[in-house]
Design a protein around this motif. Structure first.
Motif, mmCIF file in Angstrom:
data_model
loop_
_atom_site.group_PDB
_atom_site.id
_atom_site.type_symbol
_atom_site.label_atom_id
_atom_site.label_comp_id
_atom_site.label_asym_id
_atom_site.label_seq_id
_atom_site.Cartn_x
_atom_site.Cartn_y
_atom_site.Cartn_z
ATOM 1 N N GLU A 105 0.558 -2.873 10.801
ATOM 2 C CA GLU A 105 0.326 -4.218 11.309
ATOM 3 C C GLU A 105 -1.061 -4.670 10.871
ATOM 4 N N ILE A 106 -1.100 -5.667 10.002
ATOM 5 C CA ILE A 106 -2.365 -6.125 9.421
ATOM 6 C C ILE A 106 -2.703 -7.501 9.997
ATOM 7 N N LEU A 130 -10.597 -4.148 5.530
ATOM 8 C CA LEU A 130 -10.650 -4.653 4.155
ATOM 9 C C LEU A 130 -11.281 -6.036 4.169
ATOM 10 N N LEU A 131 -12.209 -6.265 3.230
ATOM 11 C CA LEU A 131 -12.793 -7.593 3.050
ATOM 12 C C LEU A 131 -12.117 -8.253 1.855
ATOM 13 N N ARG A 233 -0.201 -7.505 -1.547
ATOM 14 C CA ARG A 233 0.186 -6.454 -0.609
ATOM 15 C C ARG A 233 -0.015 -5.063 -1.217
ATOM 16 N N GLN A 234 0.270 -4.941 -2.513
ATOM 17 C CA GLN A 234 0.056 -3.658 -3.171
ATOM 18 C C GLN A 234 -1.425 -3.295 -3.182
ATOM 19 N N SER A 235 -2.294 -4.280 -3.394
ATOM 20 C CA SER A 235 -3.736 -4.033 -3.340
ATOM 21 C C SER A 235 -4.158 -3.623 -1.927
ATOM 22 N N PHE A 236 -3.551 -4.222 -0.913
ATOM 23 C CA PHE A 236 -3.808 -3.806 0.458
ATOM 24 C C PHE A 236 -3.536 -2.313 0.620
ATOM 25 N N MET A 240 -6.720 0.253 1.221
ATOM 26 C CA MET A 240 -6.787 0.785 2.588
ATOM 27 C C MET A 240 -6.056 2.114 2.709
ATOM 28 N N GLU A 241 -5.530 2.603 1.574
ATOM 29 C CA GLU A 241 -4.842 3.899 1.526
ATOM 30 C C GLU A 241 -3.717 3.967 2.556
ATOM 31 N N LEU A 242 -2.851 2.971 2.535
ATOM 32 C CA LEU A 242 -1.735 2.907 3.478
ATOM 33 C C LEU A 242 -0.598 3.793 3.029
#
Length: 242
Positions: A105-106, A130-131, A233-236, A240-242
């Motif tokens: 949940e972001i 994440l900024l 979303r892929q960069s997220f 953030m190492e999700l």
């Protein structure tokens, strides 16, 4: 002395029977992931993404697109009004680890970029995962001011080691088409990933640049923007190492 049934009361026997039961269930229903029984409480994580940048670069437009894509609703065609304060919404990003799916949940924080509002940004720095820093791909005249401000913000202790995603944003809004016609016809005037990455590095000391992860990506959002939203979303996930 009374006798007890050591076989039925021994804790290891109970564990063995439980494992046997789960194995039997798994053999009948191949799609069941046994890890869900053991890690159910750890399948959902919460993250915070702080969206910043100068005024008029398209933060609220991107914010609205991310929310609309997540909730599968239609993005309004009207131009977002300048943000006075901030907007907050939560989206979900999914990832797969060891054959089970995780839900993240972001919470997106879209903060107004006007000069008068920039001193208030620091109130939102705490617990940032994440900024996200937005730069309009046409805004070459303010690039130096953009990156200097970003470098200054990253010196705040609350953002130490926080990953940074710099997005070169190109949105084909009608009013932008009217104002930026000459820029769109001259592709050489548009900012590039490599140029922004190089100039961003030049604002950082060598010791600081190695303490956090960062990316520069370009998104060209128009009527069919699903692939670019997936890119974000892929960069997220990566940063953030999700």
């Amino acid at each position: 002395m009374g006798l007890t049934n050591s076989k039925s009361n021994h804790p290891f026997s109970f564990i063995s029977r439980t494992q046997s039961l789960l194995t039997s269930c798994h053999s009948k229903h191949k799609h069941i992931d046994l890890s869900l029984f053991l890690t159910k409480g750890h399948l959902r994580t919460k993250k915070k993404v702080l969206m910043l940048g100068l005024d008029g670069v398209g933060k609220t437009d991107l914010f609205t697109r991310l929310i609309s894509h997540d909730k599968q609703t239609t993005k309004p065609d009207s131009l977002p009004q300048p943000t006075i304060g901030y907007n907050v919404e939560t989206i979900k990003v999914y990832s797969t680890h060891l054959c089970h799916r995780r839900c993240h949940e972001i919470t997106l924080w879209d903060c107004g970029g006007q000069t008068s509002l920039q001193p208030l940004w620091s109130y939102h720095f705490a617990n940032t995962s994440l900024l996200l820093w937005l730069i309009n791909v046409h805004d070459r005249s303010r690039l130096d001011a953009n990156l200097q401000l970003l470098s200054q913000i990253l010196s705040n202790p609350l953002l130490q080691r926080v990953p940074v995603l710099i997005i070169l944003y190109h949105s084909k809004l009608k009013h932008h088409q009217d104002q930026k016609t000459s820029n769109e016809e001259k592709n050489e005037s548009l900012l590039t990933n490599l140029e922004v990455a190089f100039r961003f590095l030049s604002t950082l000391s060598s010791s600081h640049a190695s303490t956090f992860k960062w990316q520069v990506i370009k998104v060209n959002l128009n009527e069919d923007s699903i692939n670019d939203l997936k890119k974000i979303r892929q960069s997220f996930k990566e940063l953030m190492e999700l």
